[in-house]
Every structure is written in C-alpha cells, then in structure tokens.
Scaffold this motif. Structure first.
Motif, short mmCIF file in Angstrom:
data_model
loop_
_atom_site.label_atom_id
_atom_site.label_comp_id
_atom_site.label_asym_id
_atom_site.label_seq_id
_atom_site.Cartn_x
_atom_site.Cartn_y
_atom_site.Cartn_z
N GLU A 51 7.04 -5.98 1.72
CA GLU A 51 6.86 -4.92 0.72
C GLU A 51 6.64 -5.50 -0.68
O GLU A 51 5.86 -4.95 -1.47
CB GLU A 51 8.08 -4.00 0.71
N MET A 52 7.32 -6.56 -0.99
CA MET A 52 7.21 -7.12 -2.34
C MET A 52 5.92 -7.93 -2.54
O MET A 52 5.32 -7.91 -3.61
CB MET A 52 8.42 -8.01 -2.65
N PHE A 53 5.50 -8.65 -1.50
CA PHE A 53 4.39 -9.59 -1.67
C PHE A 53 3.16 -9.27 -0.82
O PHE A 53 2.26 -10.09 -0.71
CB PHE A 53 4.88 -11.01 -1.36
N TRP A 58 -1.97 -3.84 7.41
CA TRP A 58 -2.89 -2.80 6.93
C TRP A 58 -3.07 -2.80 5.42
O TRP A 58 -3.92 -2.09 4.91
CB TRP A 58 -2.39 -1.42 7.38
N TYR A 59 -2.31 -3.59 4.70
CA TYR A 59 -2.45 -3.59 3.25
C TYR A 59 -3.87 -3.93 2.78
O TYR A 59 -4.38 -3.31 1.85
CB TYR A 59 -1.43 -4.53 2.62
N PRO A 60 -4.53 -4.93 3.38
CA PRO A 60 -5.90 -5.21 2.92
C PRO A 60 -6.86 -4.04 3.13
O PRO A 60 -7.93 -3.99 2.50
CB PRO A 60 -6.32 -6.42 3.78
N LEU A 185 9.42 -8.96 -11.01
CA LEU A 185 8.37 -9.96 -11.00
C LEU A 185 7.11 -9.46 -10.33
O LEU A 185 6.01 -9.55 -10.89
CB LEU A 185 8.86 -11.24 -10.31
N VAL A 186 7.23 -8.91 -9.12
CA VAL A 186 6.03 -8.52 -8.38
C VAL A 186 5.31 -7.36 -9.03
O VAL A 186 4.10 -7.20 -8.83
CB VAL A 186 6.37 -8.19 -6.90
N GLU A 187 6.00 -6.58 -9.82
CA GLU A 187 5.34 -5.47 -10.50
C GLU A 187 4.44 -5.94 -11.64
O GLU A 187 3.66 -5.16 -12.18
CB GLU A 187 6.38 -4.46 -10.99
N THR A 188 4.53 -7.21 -11.99
CA THR A 188 3.61 -7.77 -12.99
C THR A 188 2.34 -8.32 -12.35
O THR A 188 1.40 -8.68 -13.05
CB THR A 188 4.30 -8.92 -13.78
N PHE A 189 2.31 -8.39 -11.00
CA PHE A 189 1.14 -8.93 -10.30
C PHE A 189 0.09 -7.85 -10.10
O PHE A 189 0.40 -6.68 -9.90
CB PHE A 189 1.55 -9.48 -8.93
N SER A 190 -1.15 -8.27 -10.13
CA SER A 190 -2.25 -7.35 -9.84
C SER A 190 -2.37 -7.17 -8.33
O SER A 190 -1.82 -7.95 -7.55
CB SER A 190 -3.56 -7.91 -10.39
N TRP A 191 -3.13 -6.15 -7.93
CA TRP A 191 -3.37 -5.92 -6.50
C TRP A 191 -4.03 -7.15 -5.88
O TRP A 191 -3.66 -7.58 -4.78
CB TRP A 191 -4.25 -4.69 -6.32
N ALA A 192 -4.99 -7.73 -6.56
CA ALA A 192 -5.71 -8.89 -6.02
C ALA A 192 -4.78 -10.09 -5.85
O ALA A 192 -4.97 -10.91 -4.94
CB ALA A 192 -6.87 -9.25 -6.94
N GLU A 193 -3.80 -10.22 -6.73
CA GLU A 193 -2.85 -11.33 -6.61
C GLU A 193 -1.89 -11.13 -5.44
O GLU A 193 -1.44 -12.10 -4.82
CB GLU A 193 -2.05 -11.47 -7.91
N LEU A 194 -1.60 -9.88 -5.12
CA LEU A 194 -0.64 -9.59 -4.06
C LEU A 194 -1.27 -9.53 -2.67
O LEU A 194 -0.70 -10.01 -1.70
CB LEU A 194 0.07 -8.26 -4.33
N VAL A 195 -2.43 -8.92 -2.58
CA VAL A 195 -3.01 -8.63 -1.26
C VAL A 195 -4.34 -9.35 -1.10
O VAL A 195 -5.28 -9.14 -1.87
CB VAL A 195 -3.20 -7.11 -1.07
N SER A 196 -4.38 -10.17 -0.08
CA SER A 196 -5.59 -10.91 0.24
C SER A 196 -6.13 -10.44 1.58
O SER A 196 -5.36 -10.13 2.49
CB SER A 196 -5.28 -12.42 0.32
N GLU A 197 -7.44 -10.36 1.70
CA GLU A 197 -8.04 -9.95 2.96
C GLU A 197 -7.86 -11.01 4.05
O GLU A 197 -7.93 -10.71 5.24
CB GLU A 197 -9.52 -9.66 2.77
N LYS A 198 -7.64 -12.26 3.64
CA LYS A 198 -7.60 -13.35 4.61
C LYS A 198 -6.18 -13.80 4.94
O LYS A 198 -5.92 -14.29 6.03
CB LYS A 198 -8.41 -14.53 4.09
N ARG A 199 -5.24 -13.65 3.97
CA ARG A 199 -3.89 -14.14 4.19
C ARG A 199 -2.86 -13.14 3.71
O ARG A 199 -2.95 -12.66 2.58
CB ARG A 199 -3.67 -15.48 3.46
N LEU A 200 -1.88 -12.84 4.55
CA LEU A 200 -0.80 -11.97 4.15
C LEU A 200 0.21 -12.76 3.32
O LEU A 200 0.46 -13.93 3.57
CB LEU A 200 -0.11 -11.38 5.38
N LYS A 201 0.79 -12.10 2.33
CA LYS A 201 1.78 -12.72 1.43
C LYS A 201 1.26 -14.04 0.86
O LYS A 201 1.98 -15.05 0.79
CB LYS A 201 3.11 -12.94 2.16
N ALA A 202 0.02 -14.04 0.43
CA ALA A 202 -0.64 -15.28 0.00
C ALA A 202 0.09 -15.95 -1.17
O ALA A 202 0.31 -17.16 -1.17
CB ALA A 202 -2.09 -15.00 -0.38
N CYS A 203 0.49 -15.16 -2.18
CA CYS A 203 1.13 -15.78 -3.35
C CYS A 203 2.49 -16.35 -2.99
O CYS A 203 2.90 -17.38 -3.54
CB CYS A 203 1.23 -14.79 -4.50
N LEU A 204 3.19 -15.73 -2.06
CA LEU A 204 4.49 -16.25 -1.64
C LEU A 204 4.31 -17.54 -0.85
O LEU A 204 5.06 -18.51 -1.04
CB LEU A 204 5.22 -15.20 -0.79
#
Length: 275
Positions: A51-53, A58-60, A185-204
């Motif tokens: 949920e956080m990252f 289905w998020y992408p 912290l995660v609320e400062t991230f943009s959608w693109a920073e959080l959700v990647s089409e290729k990798r789940l939880k990419a920033c984490l």
C-alpha cells in the motif's frame, strides 16, 4: 495441505472474533506457531509495503481503470476481483463499474446482490451497502485508489490480520511500514515514482539494493495465499455443506436463506472462472 490447515480453522475463527475472510491469516497463524515453538516473542512483518510503495499487481493499470466515463454501472450484478485475469479484460470490466464499485472490486468478492441471495431477507433488511466505504465523490485519480488502500484496506484487513494471528500465539507482530513517518514520506512521492509498469515497489527495491541479496530484491511478489476455492470443493467440502445447510446454526437463527449453499457455490464458481 487442506488437512494441515484444517487443524488451524478453529483457532482462526476463535481469534478472528468475528467473521473474517482474509485466508492468508492461516499462513500468519502458522508462522506464529513456529515462532512460539522456537521461543521467539517478536516478529517483524512486511505488511503495508504494497500500500505504501505500490506493490499490488493492478496498480500499474489504475491510470487506465480511472480513465473512463462515469455513470455506467453493473455493480449490482458482478464483481471482478482477479489478479490473474488478462489486463485488457480486467480494465474493460472495471471501467463498466461505477466509481465506488471499481475501488471495492480491487479487493473484494460478493456484491450486494450476491449477499442478498445468501442471507435471509430479515437479516439483510436495514444493512448498509458496503460500498459506502468507497464513496469519494467525483472522479478518482490513480493516487486516490492508493490512498484509499492505505486508509481502509491496510488497517482494517492487513493490520488486523497481523495483530490477531500473531497475538493468538502470544507473539508480537511489529509492522514498520505502518509508521506515520513512512506514510508521510510516501505521500511526497509522485505516482510515477511509486508505481512502475515493469516492477512492483520499485523505489523500495532500489532503496535496499545495496543491502539485500539480489534474490530478495528481484523476487516476484508472493504472499500467504492458500487455495481456498480448491479446498472448499475437495477436503473442506463437508464444512461448506454443513455451514450452509438447514442444520446450520446460521440457518436456525435466520441469518442465511434456504438457497444459501447454491448461491455460495455459484459465487465460488464465478470466482474460479475469473482467476
């Protein structure tokens, strides 16, 4: 196996303390069993990372799901909770639902119409539509779905599961991702920073790339899911029939209808076809 987990069902029901459909709690209870046997008193859990990252599969798809005209609703007849369904079918089906039902259908089975076929009319009379919890007005942007999962699904299902089934064995389950600092912290991230089409939880994953083994960093998502649908049609079939029979206490107390078993079997069959 179903027989192994069957021994945990009574404790699952007892420590849930009310009807609770998160079957992955069986896995948490089993882990707590092992921890207790080893004398371990505290476990760290990864609950909240999705949920956080941005970790759900289905998020992408949310930009596509959100990008549809409102007012089209088949919400009284169907639900579309499915992680394995082809993406184009999933998006198409979800776009046909009204906005609150789209958010509801990401996680849940059994629409309000399904419930009316299972429960006795006297029991359902006066019950509120469960979609009231998904009633944000107007258009939902992708980040709104993510925020709702953080505010609703995470505390009322995931945190409840972790707490109930670790403490059932007197083990303390601690949830670092539930910390207010993480949420801020995660609320400062943009959608693109959080959700990647290729990798789940990419920033984490990237944040811990130099600390954790690559086998962990690149490992596909895998939870504590158990094959409940299969077990209900095989080893747990007798329990299913007893629960929804006329001999059941649920029937005797006027909670379920006379055709409840037929309705449940139809619902399970539809869920199997969607998965």
């Amino acid at each position: 196996t179903a027989s192994d987990f069957g021994e945990l069902i009574e404790d699952f029901c007892k420590f849930s303390d009310q009807p609770f459909g998160v079957s992955s709690g069986l896995g948490v209870l089993k882990v707590a069993d092992f921890a207790s046997e080893m004398g371990i008193k505290v476990l760290l859990t990864g609950d909240g990372a999705d949920e956080m990252f941005g970790g759900y599969s289905w998020y992408p798809l949310l930009p596509q799901i959100a990008d549809a005209s409102l007012g089209i609703s088949r919400s009284q007849d169907v639900s579309f909770q499915s992680r394995e369904k082809k993406n184009d079918e999933l998006v198409q089906n979800l776009q046909q639902l009204d906005q609150p039902t789209r958010a509801w259908a990401m996680h849940y089975y059994a629409s309000e119409a399904d419930k009316r076929t299972i429960y006795h009319p006297d029991f359902t009379e006066g019950l509120s539509d469960s979609r009231r919890h998904f009633g944000k007005e107007g258009r939902w942007e992708p980040v709104d779905y993510l925020g709702h999962d953080r505010d609703y699904y995470f505390p009322f299902e995931m945190l409840r599961k972790a707490d109930r089934f670790t403490m059932a064995r007197s083990v303390e389950g601690r949830v670092p991702f539930a910390a207010p600092l993480v949420r801020s912290l995660v609320e400062t991230f943009s959608w693109a920073e959080l959700v990647s089409e290729k990798r789940l939880k990419a920033c984490l994953r990237d944040a811990f790339r130099d600390i954790l083994p690559m086998g962990v960093i690149e490992r596909p998502k895998h939870g504590f899911n158990v094959p409940v649908d299969h077990w209900l049609s095989t080893g747990w079939r007798g329990w299913l029939e007893d629960t929804f029979s006329s001999n059941s206490e649920l029937f005797k107390h006027g909670i379920i209808s006379t055709n409840a078993l037929e309705s449940v079997e139809l619902l399970l069959g539809n869920a199997g076809r969607l998965s």
